[in-house]
Scaffold this motif. Sequence first.
Motif, PDB file in Angstrom:
ATOM      1  N   GLY A 271       0.710  -1.245  -0.119  1.00 51.87           N
ATOM      2  CA  GLY A 271       0.005   0.037  -0.058  1.00 51.87           C
ATOM      3  C   GLY A 271       0.820   1.137   0.048  1.00 51.87           C
ATOM      4  N   GLU A 272       1.699   1.214  -0.902  1.00 51.73           N
ATOM      5  CA  GLU A 272       2.722   2.673  -0.776  1.00 51.73           C
ATOM      6  C   GLU A 272       2.184   3.649  -0.958  1.00 51.73           C
ATOM      7  OE1 GLU A 272       6.754   3.940  -3.037  1.00 51.73           O
ATOM      8  OE2 GLU A 272       5.826   2.245  -3.739  1.00 51.73           O
ATOM      9  N   GLY A 273       2.351   4.586   0.123  1.00 51.79           N
ATOM     10  CA  GLY A 273       1.779   5.969   0.108  1.00 51.79           C
ATOM     11  C   GLY A 273       0.465   5.940   0.610  1.00 51.79           C
ATOM     12  N   LEU A 274      -0.266   5.110   0.854  1.00 53.74           N
ATOM     13  CA  LEU A 274      -1.573   5.177   1.619  1.00 53.74           C
ATOM     14  C   LEU A 274      -1.720   4.987   2.968  1.00 53.74           C
ATOM     15  CD1 LEU A 274      -3.735   3.163  -0.781  1.00 53.74           C
ATOM     16  CD2 LEU A 274      -3.814   5.450  -0.529  1.00 53.74           C
ATOM     17  N   ALA A 275      -2.494   5.606   3.853  1.00 56.66           N
ATOM     18  CA  ALA A 275      -2.763   5.635   5.075  1.00 56.66           C
ATOM     19  C   ALA A 275      -3.979   4.758   5.504  1.00 56.66           C
ATOM     20  CB  ALA A 275      -2.719   6.880   5.949  1.00 56.66           C
ATOM     21  N   ALA A 276      -5.079   4.834   4.753  1.00 54.52           N
ATOM     22  CA  ALA A 276      -6.277   4.331   4.942  1.00 54.52           C
ATOM     23  C   ALA A 276      -7.288   4.206   3.806  1.00 54.52           C
ATOM     24  CB  ALA A 276      -6.928   5.123   6.028  1.00 54.52           C
ATOM     25  N   VAL A 277      -8.108   3.249   3.722  1.00 54.73           N
ATOM     26  CA  VAL A 277      -8.965   2.902   2.763  1.00 54.73           C
ATOM     27  C   VAL A 277     -10.204   2.499   3.124  1.00 54.73           C
ATOM     28  CG1 VAL A 277      -9.756   1.645   0.521  1.00 54.73           C
ATOM     29  CG2 VAL A 277      -7.206   2.393   0.860  1.00 54.73           C
ATOM     30  N   THR A 278     -11.580   3.212   2.735  1.00 48.01           N
ATOM     31  CA  THR A 278     -12.677   2.612   3.334  1.00 48.01           C
ATOM     32  C   THR A 278     -13.703   2.373   2.350  1.00 48.01           C
ATOM     33  OG1 THR A 278     -12.552   4.260   5.154  1.00 48.01           O
ATOM     34  CG2 THR A 278     -14.790   3.526   4.654  1.00 48.01           C
ATOM     35  N   VAL A 279     -14.310   1.206   2.302  1.00 44.53           N
ATOM     36  CA  VAL A 279     -15.113   0.803   1.157  1.00 44.53           C
ATOM     37  C   VAL A 279     -16.624   0.473   1.855  1.00 44.53           C
ATOM     38  CG1 VAL A 279     -15.790  -1.259  -0.324  1.00 44.53           C
ATOM     39  CG2 VAL A 279     -13.244  -0.333  -0.044  1.00 44.53           C
ATOM     40  N   VAL A 280     -17.555   0.921   1.145  1.00 39.38           N
ATOM     41  CA  VAL A 280     -18.894   0.734   1.336  1.00 39.38           C
ATOM     42  C   VAL A 280     -19.416  -0.391   0.361  1.00 39.38           C
ATOM     43  CG1 VAL A 280     -21.482   1.714   1.447  1.00 39.38           C
ATOM     44  CG2 VAL A 280     -19.369   2.859   2.477  1.00 39.38           C
ATOM     45  N   GLY A 281     -20.366  -1.275   0.759  1.00 38.84           N
ATOM     46  CA  GLY A 281     -20.718  -2.258  -0.163  1.00 38.84           C
ATOM     47  C   GLY A 281     -21.934  -2.858   0.462  1.00 38.84           C
ATOM     48  N   PHE A 295      -6.142  -1.233  -0.650  1.00 37.07           N
ATOM     49  CA  PHE A 295      -5.151  -0.614  -0.163  1.00 37.07           C
ATOM     50  C   PHE A 295      -3.745  -1.006  -0.410  1.00 37.07           C
ATOM     51  CE2 PHE A 295      -1.828  -0.273   3.009  1.00 37.07           C
ATOM     52  CZ  PHE A 295      -2.064   0.925   3.871  1.00 37.07           C
ATOM     53  N   LEU A 296      -3.465  -2.300  -1.054  1.00 36.77           N
ATOM     54  CA  LEU A 296      -2.664  -2.746  -1.632  1.00 36.77           C
ATOM     55  C   LEU A 296      -2.195  -2.446  -2.984  1.00 36.77           C
ATOM     56  CD1 LEU A 296      -2.591  -6.526  -0.237  1.00 36.77           C
ATOM     57  CD2 LEU A 296      -1.252  -4.725   0.622  1.00 36.77           C
ATOM     58  N   ALA A 297      -3.101  -1.847  -3.536  1.00 34.83           N
ATOM     59  CA  ALA A 297      -2.859  -1.032  -4.850  1.00 34.83           C
ATOM     60  C   ALA A 297      -1.925   0.187  -4.696  1.00 34.83           C
ATOM     61  CB  ALA A 297      -4.221  -0.729  -5.621  1.00 34.83           C
ATOM     62  N   GLY A 298      -1.893   0.771  -3.672  1.00 39.25           N
ATOM     63  CA  GLY A 298      -1.080   1.839  -3.200  1.00 39.25           C
ATOM     64  C   GLY A 298      -1.751   3.265  -4.133  1.00 39.25           C
ATOM     65  N   THR A 299      -1.060   4.311  -3.688  1.00 37.16           N
ATOM     66  CA  THR A 299      -1.609   5.475  -4.299  1.00 37.16           C
ATOM     67  C   THR A 299      -1.544   5.575  -6.001  1.00 37.16           C
ATOM     68  OG1 THR A 299       0.583   6.572  -4.367  1.00 37.16           O
ATOM     69  CG2 THR A 299      -0.864   6.862  -2.510  1.00 37.16           C
ATOM     70  N   SER A 300      -0.738   4.580  -6.368  1.00 37.20           N
ATOM     71  CA  SER A 300      -0.662   4.598  -7.784  1.00 37.20           C
ATOM     72  C   SER A 300      -1.739   3.941  -8.548  1.00 37.20           C
ATOM     73  CB  SER A 300       0.666   4.220  -8.327  1.00 37.20           C
ATOM     74  OG  SER A 300       0.989   2.838  -8.031  1.00 37.20           O
ATOM     75  N   GLY A 301      -2.203   2.965  -7.769  1.00 37.21           N
ATOM     76  CA  GLY A 301      -3.452   2.296  -8.629  1.00 37.21           C
ATOM     77  C   GLY A 301      -4.563   2.221  -7.954  1.00 37.21           C
ATOM     78  N   ILE A 302      -4.807   2.783  -6.838  1.00 33.81           N
ATOM     79  CA  ILE A 302      -6.048   2.665  -6.273  1.00 33.81           C
ATOM     80  C   ILE A 302      -7.441   3.102  -6.932  1.00 33.81           C
ATOM     81  CG2 ILE A 302      -6.025   4.651  -4.502  1.00 33.81           C
ATOM     82  CD1 ILE A 302      -7.364   3.057  -2.419  1.00 33.81           C
ATOM     83  N   ALA A 303      -7.315   4.421  -7.469  1.00 36.49           N
ATOM     84  CA  ALA A 303      -8.380   5.017  -8.073  1.00 36.49           C
ATOM     85  C   ALA A 303      -8.818   4.284  -9.100  1.00 36.49           C
ATOM     86  CB  ALA A 303      -7.986   6.281  -8.561  1.00 36.49           C
ATOM     87  N   GLY A 304      -7.835   3.826 -10.165  1.00 40.63           N
ATOM     88  CA  GLY A 304      -8.130   3.176 -11.335  1.00 40.63           C
ATOM     89  C   GLY A 304      -8.692   1.699 -10.934  1.00 40.63           C
ATOM     90  N   ARG A 305      -8.368   1.029  -9.951  1.00 40.00           N
ATOM     91  CA  ARG A 305      -8.847  -0.388  -9.675  1.00 40.00           C
ATOM     92  C   ARG A 305     -10.229  -0.338  -9.007  1.00 40.00           C
ATOM     93  NH1 ARG A 305      -5.777  -5.570  -7.398  1.00 40.00           N
ATOM     94  NH2 ARG A 305      -7.534  -6.978  -7.669  1.00 40.00           N
ATOM     95  N   ALA A 306     -10.583   0.991  -8.097  1.00 38.26           N
ATOM     96  CA  ALA A 306     -11.701   1.055  -7.492  1.00 38.26           C
ATOM     97  C   ALA A 306     -12.780   1.406  -8.629  1.00 38.26           C
ATOM     98  CB  ALA A 306     -11.651   2.068  -6.402  1.00 38.26           C
ATOM     99  N   GLU A 307     -12.565   2.306  -9.424  1.00 38.21           N
ATOM    100  CA  GLU A 307     -13.520   2.850 -10.364  1.00 38.21           C
ATOM    101  C   GLU A 307     -13.661   1.650 -11.396  1.00 38.21           C
ATOM    102  OE1 GLU A 307     -12.396   6.612 -12.175  1.00 38.21           O
ATOM    103  OE2 GLU A 307     -12.079   7.509 -10.064  1.00 38.21           O
TER     104      GLU A 307
END
Length: 337
Positions: A271-281, A295-307
């Motif tokens: 999770g490089e660069g991240l401090a916390a991730v919250t998911v609603v589902g 979280f493990l996607a890190g700052t570089s990958g989280i937006a793309g993976r989540a969207e």
Amino acid sequence: MTDTTGPSRFDIDIRADGVTGRVRAMACDVTARIPGAAGAGTVDAVTDALGVFVEVEQACTRFDPASPLMLANAHGLGWAPVPGVCFDALTEAYRAHLSTDGAFDPRVLTDLVTMGYDSSLRFGGDAVSAPEPGDGGDLGPGPIPGGTGRVGRWQPRFRPSDRSVQVGPRPVDLGGIGKGLAVRWAAERLSAAGADLLVDAGGDCWCGGRALGGEPWLVGVEDPGGGEVPLAVLGLSDRACATSSVRVRRWRTAGREVHHLVDPSTGRPGGEGLAAVTVVGPDPAEAEVWAKALFLAGTSGIAGRAEAGGLAALWVDADGRVGATPAMERWIVWRSW
């Protein structure tokens, strides 16, 4: 008033605005609540819901070498009979492994233990030091212990006829998904008393129906930097919420700060660069799994993976910057940024 007719470890509070039960289990404070006047079976439903956490903890803890999970780990490639709750938790973990294309992988127990995360650690607001036999303490930071990484896909085997499992040669840790499943199963027990209910286990929660007054349940998203004001407030109805954060479960080993969210591809904190991730589902266990995977996607990958997955996610990086997917916006009723 406090009802003392149930198990002594459960605190059952009966008031005009609802019945609330509490217990300490799975390393967190657990709350089960039914709003409104207590009806027939309400206290029993709350007590049953709290009992789920005790049952899951006993069956799936990695801190007791005699627990069913650890006995299954000890058998490795041999068949090991386990109680139903452990069998179900392992099968759900395998489904999560497949649905995340391997991003969720419970085979990180050896890495966690090698890095010093065992029952001797007592986490607080600051990183604690793991015992390091032979560490001179003046050599400066060294390489992080462990780091074996994943070898191929997890391929456990299940035999439903006698609830036996083969977890494989690498031991598994069910901590995160175990808590999400406990929230799911506790909510099912609690629903016997009505559709309006709350189960909260250290930030992982199920918000069923409506809170008192017919409003959505309000859930604060904690500031991983330790601020008293939440980053956001979510208004949830018939939704689960889970957070993966490194605010509490972090420690120092070999002179370096590490945390419990291990990247299965490296065997080291991810999770490089991240401090916390919250998911609603729609499900507590799924929300827990995806919070960790994102979280493990890190700052570089989280937006793309989540969207790409259409996930309702909110994240905070190490510098306090907040991001959120379009799917999360519908649940945010207040924000600090």
